[in-house]
Motif scaffolding. Structure first.
Motif, PDB file in Angstrom:
ATOM      1  N   ARG A  18       0.854  -1.189   0.000  1.00  0.00           N
ATOM      2  CA  ARG A  18       0.000   0.000   0.000  1.00  0.00           C
ATOM      3  C   ARG A  18       0.886   1.234   0.000  1.00  0.00           C
ATOM      4  NH1 ARG A  18      -4.085  -0.888   4.956  1.00  0.00           N
ATOM      5  NH2 ARG A  18      -2.421  -2.045   5.910  1.00  0.00           N
ATOM      6  N   ASP A  19       0.442   2.257  -0.710  1.00  0.00           N
ATOM      7  CA  ASP A  19       1.155   3.525  -0.635  1.00  0.00           C
ATOM      8  C   ASP A  19       0.238   4.587  -0.069  1.00  0.00           C
ATOM      9  OD1 ASP A  19       0.884   2.169  -3.051  1.00  0.00           O
ATOM     10  OD2 ASP A  19       1.557   3.808  -4.262  1.00  0.00           O
ATOM     11  N   SER A  20      -0.702   4.189   0.739  1.00  0.00           N
ATOM     12  CA  SER A  20      -1.662   5.145   1.288  1.00  0.00           C
ATOM     13  C   SER A  20      -0.984   6.182   2.177  1.00  0.00           C
ATOM     14  CB  SER A  20      -2.782   4.424   2.038  1.00  0.00           C
ATOM     15  OG  SER A  20      -2.268   3.516   2.962  1.00  0.00           O
ATOM     16  N   LEU A  27      -1.747  14.550   0.140  1.00  0.00           N
ATOM     17  CA  LEU A  27      -3.028  15.251   0.310  1.00  0.00           C
ATOM     18  C   LEU A  27      -2.951  16.291   1.425  1.00  0.00           C
ATOM     19  CD1 LEU A  27      -5.590  12.342  -0.125  1.00  0.00           C
ATOM     20  CD2 LEU A  27      -5.339  14.347  -1.599  1.00  0.00           C
ATOM     21  N   ARG A  28      -2.265  15.949   2.502  1.00  0.00           N
ATOM     22  CA  ARG A  28      -2.111  16.916   3.604  1.00  0.00           C
ATOM     23  C   ARG A  28      -1.345  18.152   3.133  1.00  0.00           C
ATOM     24  NH1 ARG A  28      -0.791  12.513   8.240  1.00  0.00           N
ATOM     25  NH2 ARG A  28      -2.947  12.095   8.847  1.00  0.00           N
ATOM     26  N   GLU A  29      -0.297  17.939   2.346  1.00  0.00           N
ATOM     27  CA  GLU A  29       0.466  19.065   1.812  1.00  0.00           C
ATOM     28  C   GLU A  29      -0.405  19.920   0.898  1.00  0.00           C
ATOM     29  OE1 GLU A  29       4.140  17.839  -0.007  1.00  0.00           O
ATOM     30  OE2 GLU A  29       4.729  16.693   1.778  1.00  0.00           O
ATOM     31  N   ALA A  30      -1.179  19.253   0.031  1.00  0.00           N
ATOM     32  CA  ALA A  30      -2.067  19.985  -0.877  1.00  0.00           C
ATOM     33  C   ALA A  30      -3.117  20.759  -0.096  1.00  0.00           C
ATOM     34  CB  ALA A  30      -2.741  19.011  -1.850  1.00  0.00           C
ATOM     35  N   LEU A  31      -3.614  20.173   0.974  1.00  0.00           N
ATOM     36  CA  LEU A  31      -4.612  20.837   1.817  1.00  0.00           C
ATOM     37  C   LEU A  31      -4.026  22.088   2.459  1.00  0.00           C
ATOM     38  CD1 LEU A  31      -7.445  20.785   3.046  1.00  0.00           C
ATOM     39  CD2 LEU A  31      -6.569  19.277   4.827  1.00  0.00           C
ATOM     40  N   GLU A  37     -11.916  27.221  -1.826  1.00  0.00           N
ATOM     41  CA  GLU A  37     -12.888  26.443  -2.602  1.00  0.00           C
ATOM     42  C   GLU A  37     -12.473  24.982  -2.807  1.00  0.00           C
ATOM     43  OE1 GLU A  37     -10.305  28.710  -5.560  1.00  0.00           O
ATOM     44  OE2 GLU A  37     -11.453  29.269  -3.793  1.00  0.00           O
ATOM     45  N   GLU A  38     -11.211  24.651  -2.590  1.00  0.00           N
ATOM     46  CA  GLU A  38     -10.739  23.272  -2.728  1.00  0.00           C
ATOM     47  C   GLU A  38     -10.636  22.541  -1.394  1.00  0.00           C
ATOM     48  OE1 GLU A  38      -7.030  23.246  -4.841  1.00  0.00           O
ATOM     49  OE2 GLU A  38      -7.891  24.243  -6.584  1.00  0.00           O
ATOM     50  N   ARG A  39     -10.699  23.255  -0.295  1.00  0.00           N
ATOM     51  CA  ARG A  39     -10.449  22.659   1.018  1.00  0.00           C
ATOM     52  C   ARG A  39     -11.431  21.550   1.385  1.00  0.00           C
ATOM     53  NH1 ARG A  39      -6.617  24.345   3.960  1.00  0.00           N
ATOM     54  NH2 ARG A  39      -7.512  23.732   5.949  1.00  0.00           N
ATOM     55  N   ALA A  40     -12.710  21.747   1.146  1.00  0.00           N
ATOM     56  CA  ALA A  40     -13.699  20.738   1.540  1.00  0.00           C
ATOM     57  C   ALA A  40     -13.435  19.407   0.847  1.00  0.00           C
ATOM     58  CB  ALA A  40     -15.114  21.231   1.235  1.00  0.00           C
ATOM     59  N   ALA A  45     -11.033  13.902   1.019  1.00  0.00           N
ATOM     60  CA  ALA A  45     -10.053  12.953   0.492  1.00  0.00           C
ATOM     61  C   ALA A  45      -9.095  12.486   1.582  1.00  0.00           C
ATOM     62  CB  ALA A  45      -9.278  13.587  -0.666  1.00  0.00           C
ATOM     63  N   VAL A  46      -8.665  13.384   2.431  1.00  0.00           N
ATOM     64  CA  VAL A  46      -7.782  13.015   3.548  1.00  0.00           C
ATOM     65  C   VAL A  46      -8.488  12.012   4.460  1.00  0.00           C
ATOM     66  CG1 VAL A  46      -6.693  13.880   5.670  1.00  0.00           C
ATOM     67  CG2 VAL A  46      -6.348  15.086   3.505  1.00  0.00           C
ATOM     68  N   ALA A  47      -9.753  12.246   4.752  1.00  0.00           N
ATOM     69  CA  ALA A  47     -10.514  11.337   5.621  1.00  0.00           C
ATOM     70  C   ALA A  47     -10.639   9.950   4.989  1.00  0.00           C
ATOM     71  CB  ALA A  47     -11.894  11.920   5.905  1.00  0.00           C
ATOM     72  N   VAL A  48     -10.898   9.905   3.697  1.00  0.00           N
ATOM     73  CA  VAL A  48     -11.039   8.613   3.010  1.00  0.00           C
ATOM     74  C   VAL A  48      -9.720   7.849   3.030  1.00  0.00           C
ATOM     75  CG1 VAL A  48     -11.423   7.532   0.748  1.00  0.00           C
ATOM     76  CG2 VAL A  48     -12.971   9.314   1.554  1.00  0.00           C
ATOM     77  N   VAL A  49      -8.634   8.523   2.684  1.00  0.00           N
ATOM     78  CA  VAL A  49      -7.329   7.859   2.654  1.00  0.00           C
ATOM     79  C   VAL A  49      -6.910   7.439   4.060  1.00  0.00           C
ATOM     80  CG1 VAL A  49      -4.871   8.146   2.126  1.00  0.00           C
ATOM     81  CG2 VAL A  49      -6.604   8.980   0.536  1.00  0.00           C
TER      82      VAL A  49
END
Length: 111
Positions: A18-20, A27-31, A37-40, A45-49
């Protein structure tokens, strides 16, 4: 999950790769850099991963088995000898022991 693999000749060892963790960090860095407008979407996505990253390997192996069986058209009883035969047809490098262990995961963790 990327895949399951044996090395060289038929193996009794099956690895879950796995590379999760890498995806979660990206994803954390992108967040951290995302406009409002992209945060939600990124938070979701962070929660799912995060949920996948902490998942037990048994259900992941079970899902992998079901995918492989579906790929060779098997729709019978997961606990049958035919399921083991179909799994080894789908993944010829699996030893009989590894196929049986994977079958047990699939039976123990229904979809």
């Amino acid at each position: 999950m990327k895949g399951l693999a044996g090395f060289g000749r038929k193996q009794d060892c099956v690895l879950v790769i796995r590379d999760s963790d890498v995806v979660l960090e990206a994803l954390r860095e992108a967040l951290g850099e995302a406009p409002a407008e992209e945060r939600a979407g990124l938070e979701r996505a962070v929660a799912v991963v995060r949920g996948v990253a902490g998942a037990d390997e048994g259900p992941l192996r079970a899902a992998w088995v079901r995918e492989r069986l579906a790929g060779v058209g098997f729709a019978g009883d997961l606990g049958s000898v035919a399921a083991i035969k179909a799994l080894r047809q789908a993944e010829p490098d699996l030893s009989l022991l590894a196929a049986v262990q994977l079958q047990r995961d699939a039976v123990a963790h229904p979809a």
